[in-house]
Design a protein around this motif. Structure first.
Motif, PDB file in Angstrom:
ATOM      1  N   GLY A  28      26.066 132.039 154.063  1.00 46.66           N
ATOM      2  CA  GLY A  28      25.239 132.538 152.973  1.00 46.66           C
ATOM      3  C   GLY A  28      25.807 132.067 151.642  1.00 46.66           C
ATOM      4  O   GLY A  28      27.022 131.961 151.479  1.00 46.66           O
ATOM      5  N   ARG A  32      16.915 132.685 157.453  1.00 44.54           N
ATOM      6  CA  ARG A  32      16.074 132.081 156.421  1.00 44.54           C
ATOM      7  C   ARG A  32      16.007 132.980 155.192  1.00 44.54           C
ATOM      8  O   ARG A  32      15.840 134.192 155.291  1.00 44.54           O
ATOM      9  CB  ARG A  32      14.670 131.859 156.994  1.00 44.54           C
ATOM     10  N   HIS A  33      16.139 132.364 154.002  1.00 41.95           N
ATOM     11  CA  HIS A  33      16.098 133.131 152.759  1.00 41.95           C
ATOM     12  C   HIS A  33      14.678 133.629 152.494  1.00 41.95           C
ATOM     13  O   HIS A  33      13.749 132.844 152.383  1.00 41.95           O
ATOM     14  CB  HIS A  33      16.584 132.258 151.591  1.00 41.95           C
ATOM     15  N   PRO A  55      23.777 133.648 158.465  1.00 46.46           N
ATOM     16  CA  PRO A  55      22.628 133.795 157.578  1.00 46.46           C
ATOM     17  C   PRO A  55      21.327 133.342 158.254  1.00 46.46           C
ATOM     18  O   PRO A  55      21.339 132.441 159.088  1.00 46.46           O
ATOM     19  CB  PRO A  55      22.983 132.881 156.401  1.00 46.46           C
ATOM     20  N   ASP A  75      24.057 138.193 155.539  1.00 49.56           N
ATOM     21  CA  ASP A  75      24.218 137.653 154.192  1.00 49.56           C
ATOM     22  C   ASP A  75      25.422 136.729 154.091  1.00 49.56           C
ATOM     23  O   ASP A  75      25.664 136.135 153.046  1.00 49.56           O
ATOM     24  CB  ASP A  75      24.433 138.794 153.183  1.00 49.56           C
ATOM     25  N   GLY A  95      16.764 137.099 155.093  1.00 48.86           N
ATOM     26  CA  GLY A  95      18.014 136.754 154.416  1.00 48.86           C
ATOM     27  C   GLY A  95      17.837 136.932 152.927  1.00 48.86           C
ATOM     28  O   GLY A  95      16.768 136.675 152.374  1.00 48.86           O
ATOM     29  N   THR A  96      18.890 137.400 152.255  1.00 50.10           N
ATOM     30  CA  THR A  96      18.780 137.688 150.821  1.00 50.10           C
ATOM     31  C   THR A  96      19.354 136.559 149.977  1.00 50.10           C
ATOM     32  O   THR A  96      19.412 136.676 148.761  1.00 50.10           O
ATOM     33  CB  THR A  96      19.530 138.986 150.480  1.00 50.10           C
ATOM     34  N   CYS A  97      19.821 135.509 150.612  1.00 53.65           N
ATOM     35  CA  CYS A  97      20.402 134.415 149.822  1.00 53.65           C
ATOM     36  C   CYS A  97      20.099 133.086 150.503  1.00 53.65           C
ATOM     37  O   CYS A  97      19.858 133.047 151.709  1.00 53.65           O
ATOM     38  CB  CYS A  97      21.907 134.619 149.680  1.00 53.65           C
ATOM     39  N   PRO A  98      20.163 132.014 149.729  1.00 51.18           N
ATOM     40  CA  PRO A  98      19.969 130.690 150.335  1.00 51.18           C
ATOM     41  C   PRO A  98      21.121 130.377 151.279  1.00 51.18           C
ATOM     42  O   PRO A  98      22.181 130.988 151.210  1.00 51.18           O
ATOM     43  CB  PRO A  98      19.986 129.738 149.128  1.00 51.18           C
TER      44      PRO A  98
END
Lengths: 491, 898
Positions: free
Chosen positions: A92, A62-63, A60, A56, A77-80
Motif C-alpha cells: 500500500g 484495488r484502490h 493491498p 492498507d 483499498g484506501t490507497c494506491p
C-alpha cells in the motif's frame, strides 16, 4: 579493598556459569538443540499490536476512493498500490521506504486463525505471543522468553531477551495482562525480559542511582562482598546463596557492559542516520497526538540494532500499544492509517538497511507482527460486532455514509499478514493469497499460527517440539509440540 | 412434585416457590408470639392472677394467625422448593405445623369465650400446650434447615465431637459411616449448612482407620514428628541416628519462626525479649505467641492463597472473566483460623454460609459468573476441576483433561472427565485433543470413598455441594495429606511428597507414615491448621541447624531419592517477606496497612522479587531462582534504594561523629540486629566500622561541600513552574543577579511553586535555607516554604513545610513536619537567610530528596531569592550507614531463610 578491575574480572568469571544455573540444569532439555544449521543468531520482533489493516499495508487490494454512499462491498483499498524491490510484490502507498527493501523480506499474507477473537485484542495478542489460548492453564512463556531461554545469551553480559518500548509499572489491568504475555511465564524471572521502557531515556538501573557515583557503587559492592565473606560458612557453601552472589556480580558487570554502551547512539552515530530512525511526520502535523510516538519507537529500533551488533539474542520492540491508539483504529481509520505509516515506514526500512549494510541481516531474523487483521465494520466504534460476524461479511448491506466510516475498522481474526526480513527465510516474495472481495479470507496456502511459530523457531534453530517441564510435565514451545515449519518459506 | 426445578417452572409455580420461601421468615412470628402467650399464661397460673390474660390473648390471636400463614407457606415450600426425598423429619414438621395451627385457633376461641374459672383454666392449659408444640415443631424445622444434632454439636467441645458421633451411632438413629439410612444420608449430604458440615465430619471421622504407630523414641525428640524422622535415620543407618544433629541457635530460630509465622523479621526489642526469656520451653512459647498474632499470621498467608486460588483484583483480564478477588475472604478465613476443610468447601459450594458469594461480571457484553469455580464452558469446567485437584488434592490432572496422561497411568482421560463433570451442571463430553466424540462421561469422583452417596445430584448446586463434600471428606485419601505436605514444605523447604502438586503412586512420600499421621492428626482436630503448624514448628526437626552438606534436594530426574530432613533447606524469601521485612528493619515496627500484599500495583521491584503482576493462572510455588534483572534492581534500582536509604533507623545516627567509637559500634550492632536478627561478629564489626568511619575523610564526587543552590536567578531548565514569577533586579538582591517579587492583597494567599528541580539529596543533618526580604511598606502576616520529596503517594510529595509568623495558611497538619512553625517573621526591609534543619520538616532518612519547592505568603509583598541546602555534619556517616544497611539487605543471609 577490591579495585574496580578485580570486581569486573569476578563478574566476567561468574557470568560464564550463569547461562544454566545448577538448580535448573535438570529442567533444561538435554541440550538446547540447534536443529537448523543455517539458523539465525539474533531475532528482532517488531511488535505492532492493535490489529494492523493488512489491506492498507501488506496485502493491498484495488484502490477504491471514498464516495459518499458507496457500498461496503465496493470498498477494497484506501490507497494506491506501489511496486517494491521484490518482483511482483506490491504494498500500500505510504510504505515506500519499506518497499525499497522488500527484496530482503517476505510477506505471509495468509496467516489464518481458526479462533475468533471478536474485538478482544488482548486475548489475540496473548495467542500471537505465546501460541496458546488464554487461559492456558499454565503460565505460557512468550516467544521472546522461548528464544532467550533455548538459545541463551550470545554475549555473556547482554541479557538473552530484551524488551524495548513498554512501561509496565502499573495496576492497570490491561498493562498487567500484557506483562503476562510478553513475560517468561512459568520459566520464571530468570527468563524475564530485560525491560527498556524508552530508548531515548536511557536506563536508570544501568547508571548509578541519583547521587551515587560509580566509585561509591563499587565501594559499596566491595563492602557487600567483604561482609558476605565474613558471614556464616553455611551460607557460602550453599549452592543457592553462592549463585545469588554470582548473579549480583553479573548485574554489576552489566552496568559497564555493551548494553550500556548501546545507549550512546546520539554520540556514536551520525546525526543524519539517527534522523532516519525518526518519523516522517512531526507532532504538529498529526491529527491526534495520542497515537504519535515521536522518536520513542524509531530510537528503540536503532537501539535494537546496536544491541544486536553487540551480541543480543532476542529483542522485541513495540510502540507501546494502548487501546484505540496506534493501529487499533476505528473513527477516521483512513486518515490515521496514513499517519501511522508515516511513523513506522522510515525507521523500519532503515533498520533493515543498516543490518544489511553491516552484514548482519543473514544472521538476524526480523519479524513484523500484529494480533489480527482488519476488515469492514458496520460502524466505526469499537467492539460492537459479535464474534465471527466480520469473518462472513460481504459488505453488500453496508453503506459508507461519511469519511469517518471509510477505512477498515472491523476486527478480522480469520486472516492477517506477517512480514519477515533476513535470517534463513526466503526473500523477495509474498506467500499465500487472500480473496479480492470481502470477506478477504485466505484462499491459497493458508498458514496456521502454530506453523508460523514453528517456522520462526526453526529459523532460530529451535525445534517446534522443544519443551520444558512444569508441574511435572513437558510444556512445548508450540502447542503440544505439533507446529510444522512451512517449507515454502525456508530458503 | 417434590423436586420441581424453579428454573423451568411457569409463573404459578414460581409464585409458589416465592411464597414457600416466605415460610422460614413467617414461621418466626408464631414461634415468638405463641411462646410469649404461653409464658404469660403460665405466669398467670403460677401467681393466680388474671392481669397477664389480655396481653396473652393479643399474642395468641396474632400468633395463631401467623401459625396458619406459616403452615400454608410451609406446605408450598415443601412442595415446590425442596430437592431430595421427603424424610421423617419433614413429615413430623409438616403435620405438626398443621396441628399447631388448628390447636392455636382452638386456643384463641377458648381464650375469647373463657368466662368461668374452669374455662379459664382450660384456656390457659391449651395456650401453654400450644407453646410446647411450638418448641417441637420449631425443632423439627430447625433440623430440616441445619441438620440433625445441630444444637448438640454446638454444645460439644471440639475434642468431644467423636463422642457425639459415637453416641449418635449407638442411638436409635443409625448413622454409621458405611451404612446410613437414606434419611440420615439425606440430612448429612443434603444441605449446605455449616452445622451439618461439622456434624458430617465428626461422623465420618469415627470410621477412619486407626492412626499409624508412632515409632518409639530413640533420641532427643520434642514430639511425634521427631520420632518418625529419627526412625528413618535409624533405618538408613545414618550417623545422625546415634549422633543427632544440633539445633540452630536462638537468634536463627527467632528469625526463622518470625518469617514463617508472620512473614517479617523480628524487631530489635522483640528479639531482646526472646533472648531474655529464661523458660526452658521458650521456643514453644514464642511459637504460641506468634501463632496468636492472628492478623499478622493471616497477612502472611494471604498472598500464598491469592496465588494458589488465582485471586484477581479485577473481574476481567484479557477479555476473559477472572475468578474474582478473594483477598479479603482469605485474610478473614486465616485470621479466624477457619477449619481448612470448610475453607476448601466454601470455595466450591458457595451456598455454605461463610463462602464468598459469586459476583456477576460483564465480559464483552455478556454476563459471567465471577467465582472460584467457573463452569460456563467445557474448558472453564476442566480448568476449575484441575485447579481444585492441584491445590487441594495435590493431584495433577491438567494433561488428562485433553488426552490420557502421557506420564501418569493413574489418569486416563475418562477418569479426569468424570471427576470434572462434578463441577458442572451437566456431564461433560469426551473431547480428545479438541476433537468432539459425542460421548458423555458420567460424573464420578476421582477417588473411591467409602460411605458416601453413590448417586450424583442432577442440578448444579447439588453437584457443587457434593464435590465440596467429597473433596474435603475425611476419607478422601489426598485432601488432608496434600495440605499437611504443603505445610511441611512451607516450613522445611521441601515436601514429604515432591512435587507437592503431583502426588502419584509411582513417587512415594519420603516418610509415608509421618504423612499419614500428620494428615490424620489434622483431620481429627477439626482441620485446625494452627495445630499442625505448631507441631511442625515446635519439633526438633524444624529447629535443626541449617547445614548445606546435609540439606535435601529434589531432582526431577530422580524423584525417588530419599530425603532425611537432617537440615532444613535454604529458602528464598518471597517478595512480600523481603519488602515487609525491610520496612520492619527500617522503622522497627510492623505497619499492617503497609504490607506489600495490599498493593495492586506491579512495580519492577515486586516483579523481579517474584510477586506476580496478575494472577491469571493458579500457582502454589514461586520461582526462587536468582536472575540478573532482579540483581540489577537490588544493586541499583530506585525502589530498593529508596526503601533502604529512607530507613528511620539510620537517622538515629544523624549526628554521630566518627570519633565516638562506642556509639558507632552500637549503631552498627543495631543495624545488624534489625536486618539479620543477630549482632555482628568482631570481624564484621571491624569491617563495618572501617567502612563508615573512612567515609568521613573520603573525598569523592559524592561528597557534598558548600551550600547547594536549587533556585536562584532563574527557573532551572526543564522546571515546571506555577504562578507568575515576577523576576526583578531592584533593590539589590542578596546574592547578585535577579530575584522575584511576590505580592498578595492583604488576606489573600499567594503560592508559587516549581517542580522538577534536578533532584537534590537531603540528609537529616542538613539545613535548608531561603533568602527573603519583607517589604516594610507592605508586610505579610505569614510566610511559608514547602519542599516536595517526589514521593507522590503522600500529598503529591508536598509533605514538608516550614512557616514564620501567624498560622494562617492551612496546608498540612499544624505542629508536624507538614506544617512546622520555625519562628517569627524576620526583620523588615533587609535580606535575611532563613534556616530550617531538614529533620524538623520531616527529612529524617538518609534517602530524602527535594524535587520541588513552593514559596507562599499570606498578604503583603515579599522578595524571594536563592534557596537550597547546606550539607550538615555527620551526613557522610549516615550515608555510609545507609550503604551498610544496603549491603546487609542485599546479602544472601537476609534474602534467604535458613
Amino acid at each position: 579493598m577490591l579495585d574496580r578491575r578485580t570486581v569486573l574480572r569476578a563478574g566476567v568469571a561468574a557470568g560464564a556459569g550463569l547461562l544454566v544455573p545448577g538448580a535448573l540444569r535438570a529442567l533444561e532439555p538435554e541440550s538446547p538443540r540447534v536443529v537448523n544449521p543455517r539458523a539465525a543468531e539474533s531475532m528482532i520482533v517488531i511488535w505492532l499490536p492493535g490489529g494492523m489493516a493488512q489491506t492498507d499495508m501488506w496485502d493491498p487490494k484495488r484502490h477504491t476512493p471514498f464516495r459518499k454512499g458507496m457500498k461496503g462491498s465496493e470498498l477494497l483499498g484506501t490507497c494506491p498500490l506501489i511496486p517494491t524491490a521484490a518482483d511482483g510484490v506490491q504494498l500500500g502507498a505510504g510504505l515506500e521506504n519499506i518497499a525499497s527493501v522488500m527484496d530482503k523480506g517476505c510477506i505471509v499474507r495468509s496467516l489464518a486463525n481458526d479462533v475468533m477473537f471478536g474485538a478482544i485484542h488482548l486475548k489475540a495478542q496473548y495467542y500471537m505471543m505465546t501460541g496458546y489460548l488464554f487461559p492456558a492453564g499454565v503460565k505460557a512463556p512468550s516467544m521472546g522468553a522461548i528464544v532467550g531461554r533455548t538459545r541463551g545469551r550470545r554475549h555473556e553480559h547482554i541479557p538473552a531477551y530484551i524488551y524495548i518500548g513498554r512501561d509496565i509499572d502499573s495496576s492497570d489491568e490491561e498493562r498487567i495482562f500484557i506483562n503476562e504475555f510478553i513475560g517468561p511465564g512459568f520459566y520464571g524471572v530468570q527468563h524475564a525480559p530485560f525491560m527498556i521502557p524508552d530508548a531515548t531515556q536511557g536506563l536508570a538501573t544501568l547508571s548509578a542511582a541519583a547521587g551515587v557515583s560509580t566509585e561509591r557503587l563499587d565501594r559499596r559492592m566491595a563492602l557487600f562482598r567483604n561482609l558476605n565473606a565474613l558471614a556464616d560458612r553455611s551460607l557460602r557453601d550453599a549452592q543457592k546463596a553462592a549463585e545469588y552472589a554470582k548473579v549480583m556480580d553479573d548485574a554489576r558487570a552489566m552496568m559497564d557492559s555493551p548494553v550500556k554502551q548501546a545507549f550512546d547512539y546520539q554520540r556514536d552515530e551520525p546525526a543524519d542516520l539517527v534522523a532516519q530512525y525518526e518519523p516522517e511526520i512531526s507532532s504538529g502535523d498529526i491529527a491526534d497526538k495520542s497515537y504519535y510516538f515521536g522518536r520513542r519507537f524509531g530510537h528503540g529500533l536503532l537501539l535494537a540494532r546496536r544491541l544486536v551488533e553487540r551480541g543480543a539474542r532476542m529483542i522485541q520492540v513495540e510502540y507501546q500499544y494502548g487501546p484505540f491508539k496506534g493501529f487499533d483504529m476505528h473513527e477516521n481509520g483512513w486518515s490515521r492509517m496514513v499517519e501511522m505509516k508515516q511513523q513506522i515506514d522510515r525507521p523500519i526500512a532503515r533498520l533493515i538497511r543498516d543490518l544489511d549494510e553491516r552484514g548482519l541481516l543473514d544472521s538476524t531474523l526480523v519479524v513484523l507482527a500484529t494480533e489480527f487483521g482488519r476488515t469492514l465494520a458496520a460502524q466505526p466504534a469499537a467492539g460492537i460486532e459479535p464474534d465471527g460476524a466480520a469473518e462472513t461479511q460481504s459488505g453488500e448491506g453496508l453503506t459508507i455514509e461519511h469519511e469517518g466510516m471509510y477505512g477498515f475498522h472491523g476486527h478480522f481474526s480469520s486472516c492477517s499478514s506477517m512480514v519477515c526480513f533476513g535470517g534463513p527465510l526466503r526473500h523477495g516474495m509474498a506467500y499465500g493469497k487472500t480473496a479480492d472481495r470481502h470477506p478477504m479470507v485466505a484462499v491459497e496456502n493458508p498458514v496456521k499460527l502454530i506453523d508460523m511459530h514453528a517456522t520462526l523457531y526453526h529459523a532460530m534453530g529451535i525445534a517446534p517440539d522443544t519443551s520444558y517441564i512444569t508441574e511435572g510435565r513437558p510444556f512445548y514451545v508450540t502447542k503440544d509440540g505439533h507446529g510444522k515449519p512451512v517449507k515454502a518459506l525456508l530458503a | 412434585m417434590p423436586a420441581a426445578s424453579a428454573a423451568e417452572a411457569g409463573l404459578p409455580e414460581r409464585l409458589g416457590v416465592l411464597l414457600g420461601r416466605l415460610h422460614q421468615a413467617v414461621a418466626h412470628f408464631p414461634v415468638a408470639l405463641l411462646l410469649v402467650a404461653g409464658v404469660l399464661e403460665l405466669l398467670g397460673a403460677v401467681f393466680a392472677s388474671d392481669r397477664t390474660r389480655s396481653a396473652a390473648r393479643v399474642c395468641l390471636v396474632f400468633g395463631a394467625a401467623a401459625a396458619v400463614a406459616a403452615a400454608v407457606f410451609g406446605w408450598l415450600n415443601a412442595d415446590f422448593d425442596r430437592s431430595g426425598p421427603d424424610s421423617v423429619v419433614l413429615s413430623l414438621h409438616r403435620w405438626g405445623g398443621v396441628a399447631l395451627a388448628v390447636v392455636a385457633i382452638v386456643a384463641v376461641g377458648l381464650s375469647l369465650i373463657a368466662r368461668t374459672r374452669w374455662l379459664v383454666g382450660l384456656s390457659r392449659l391449651t395456650t401453654i400446650g400450644v407453646a410446647a408444640m411450638v418448641v417441637a415443631v420449631g425443632h423439627w424445622g430447625g433440623t430440616l434447615v441445619h441438620g440433625e444434632g445441630y444444637l448438640l454439636a454446638a454444645l460439644a467441645p471440639p475434642e468431644r465431637k467423636e463422642t457425639v458421633a459415637a453416641a449418635m451411632e449407638s442411638s436409635a438413629s443409625p448413622v454409621a459411616a458405611t451404612a446410613m439410612s437414606p434419611e440420615v444420608e439425606a440430612i448429612l449430604f443434603g444441605s449446605s449448612d455449616e452445622g451439618v458440615f461439622r456434624l458430617r465430619r465428626a461422623i465420618r471421622l469415627a470410621s477412619l482407620p486407626p492412626e499409624p504407630r508412632v515409632p518409639p523414641s530413640n533420641g532427643p525428640s520434642n514430639n511425634e514428628i521427631d520420632r518418625f524422622i529419627e526412625a528413618a535415620w535409624s533405618a538408613a543407618k545414618l550417623p545422625q541416628a546415634s549422633q543427632p544433629p544440633v539445633l540452630c541457635d536462638d537468634a536463627t530460630f527467632a528469625r526463622r519462626v518470625y518469617l514463617d509465622v508472620i512473614g517479617v523479621v523480628p524487631t530489635i526489642d522483640e528479639l531482646a525479649r526472646f533472648h531474655a526469656d529464661t523458660h526452658p520451653d521458650k521456643r514453644a512459647r514464642l511459637v504460641d505467641e506468634l501463632l496468636a498474632r492472628d492478623a499478622d499470621y493471616a497477612d502472611h498467608w494471604t498472598p500464598f492463597w491469592e496465588d494458589a486460588l488465582g485471586s484477581s483484583y479485577v473481574n476481567l483480564q484479557g477479555g476473559v472473566p477472572t475468578r474474582g478477588n478473594y483477598r479479603k475472604w482469605i485474610n478473614e478465613s486465616f485470621r479466624t483460623n477457619k477449619a481448612f476443610d470448610l475453607f476448601a468447601a466454601e470455595l466450591i459450594d458457595t451456598r455454605l454460609p461463610g463462602a464468598k458469594k459469586p459476583e456477576i461480571g460483564d465480559a464483552n457484553g455478556r454476563k459471567s459468573k465471577i467465582a472460584y469455580i467457573r463452569n460456563e464452558t467445557h474448558t472453564d469446567t476442566l480448568q476449575s476441576a484441575a485447579a481444585v485437584a492441584q491445590v487441594f488434592l495435590g493431584t495433577s490432572v491438567k494433561c488428562a483433561s485433553c488426552h490420557s496422561h502421557f506420564e501418569n497411568e493413574e489418569w486416563p482421560q475418562r477418569r479426569a472427565l468424570a471427576y470434572s463433570s462434578l463441577f458442572a451442571a451437566h456431564d461433560l463430553e469426551l473431547v480428545v485433543c479438541e476433537k468432539h466424540t459425542g460421548e458423555v462421561v458420567p460424573a464420578a469422583f476421582c477417588f473411591e470413598i467409602p460411605g458416601v452417596p453413590r448417586e450424583v445430584p442432577s442440578d448444579e448446586d447439588g453437584r457443587l455441594r457434593r464435590a465440596a463434600q467429597l473433596v474435603t471428606d475425611p476419607h478422601n485419601p489426598r485432601f488432608a495429606r496434600a495440605i499437611v505436605n504443603r505445610l511441611w514444605k512451607r516450613y522445611m523447604g521441601l515436601g514429604l511428597v515432591e512435587p507437592a502438586d503431583d502426588f502419584r503412586a509411582d513417587v512415594p512420600p519420603s516418610h509415608p507414615e509421618l504423612l499419614d499421621w500428620l494428615a490424620r492428626d489434622l483431620a481429627t482436630h477439626d482441620f485446625n491448621l494452627k495445630r499442625t503448624i505448631r507441631l511442625i514448628l515446635t519439633s526438633r526437626t524444624y529447629q535443626l541447624r541449617y547445614d548445606p552438606a546435609l540439606e535435601d534436594h529434589f531432582d526431577v530426574a530422580n524423584k525417588s531419592a530419599p530425603r532425611y530432613f537432617r537440615s532444613p533447606s535454604l529458602r528464598r524469601m518471597t517478595a512480600e517477606q523481603v519488602v515487609d521485612s525491610i520496612r520492619v528493619a527500617a522503622d522497627q515496627k510492623l505497619e499492617p496497612r503497609a504490607r506489600l500484599f495490599h498493593v495492586n500495583e506491579s512495580t519492577a521491584l515486586s516483579r523481579v522479587l517474584g510477586k506476580p503482576a496478575s494472577r491469571n493462572e493458579i500457582s502454589t510455588a514461586r520461582a526462587d531462582d536468582a536472575a540478573v534483572v532482579q540483581s540489577l534492581e537490588l544493586l541499583n534500582g530506585e525502589e530498593f534504594g529508596a526503601l533502604v536509604y529512607s530507613a528511620a533507623i539510620l537517622s538515629d545516627a544523624a549526628h554521630v561523629s566518627s570519633e565516638d567509637a562506642g556509639r558507632l559500634s552500637n549503631q552498627i550492632t543495631r543495624l545488624y540486629t534489625a536486618v539479620l536478627s543477630r549482632p555482628p561478629s568482631t570481624a564484621e564489626l571491624e569491617a563495618a566500622r572501617e567502612y563508615v568511619s573512612s567515609a568521613a575523610g573520603r573525598s569523592s564526587p559524592d561528597s557534598r561541600t558548600g551550600p547547594e543552590v536549587l533556585i536562584e536567578d532563574d527557573l532551572p531548565e526543564y522546571a515546571r513552574a506555577v504562578g507568575s514569577w515576577n523576576w526583578t533586579d531592584a533593590p539589590a538582591p542578596a546574592s547578585g543577579g535577579r530575584w522575584r517579587a511576590q505580592r498578595a492583597e492583604l488576606g489573600n494567599r499567594i503560592q508559587h511553586y516549581v517542580l522538577d528541580l534536578s533532584p537534590a539529596r537531603v540528609m537529616p543533618g542538613d539545613t535548608l535555607f531561603v533568602w527573603v526580604r519583607i517589604d516594610p511598606a507592605d508586610p505579610p502576616r505569614q510566610i511559608m516554604v514547602q519542599w516536595n520529596d517526589g514521593v507522590t503517594i503522600n500529598d503529591g510529595g508536598w509533605s514538608h513545610r516550614a512557616y514564620w509568623g501567624e498560622d494562617l495558611i492551612p496546608f498540612g497538619k499544624t505542629d508536624s513536619p507538614s506544617r512546622r512553625r520555625v519562628g517569627d517573621l524576620p526583620a523588615w526591609g533587609e535580606w535575611v537567610r532563613l534556616d530550617v534543619p531538614a529533620a524538623v520538616v520531616g527529612f529524617t532518612g538518609a534517602g530524602g530528596r527535594i524535587v520541588g519547592m513552593s514559596f507562599d505568603q499570606h498578604g503583603g509583598t515579599v522578595h524571594w531569592d536563592a534557596a537550597g541546602i547546606v550539607a550538615g555534619m555527620g551526613s557522610a556517616e549516615t550515608e555510609a550507614l545507609g550503604d551498610l544497611m544496603w549491603a546487609l539487605l542485599a546479602s544472601p543471609e537476609f534474602q534467604y531463610v535458613r
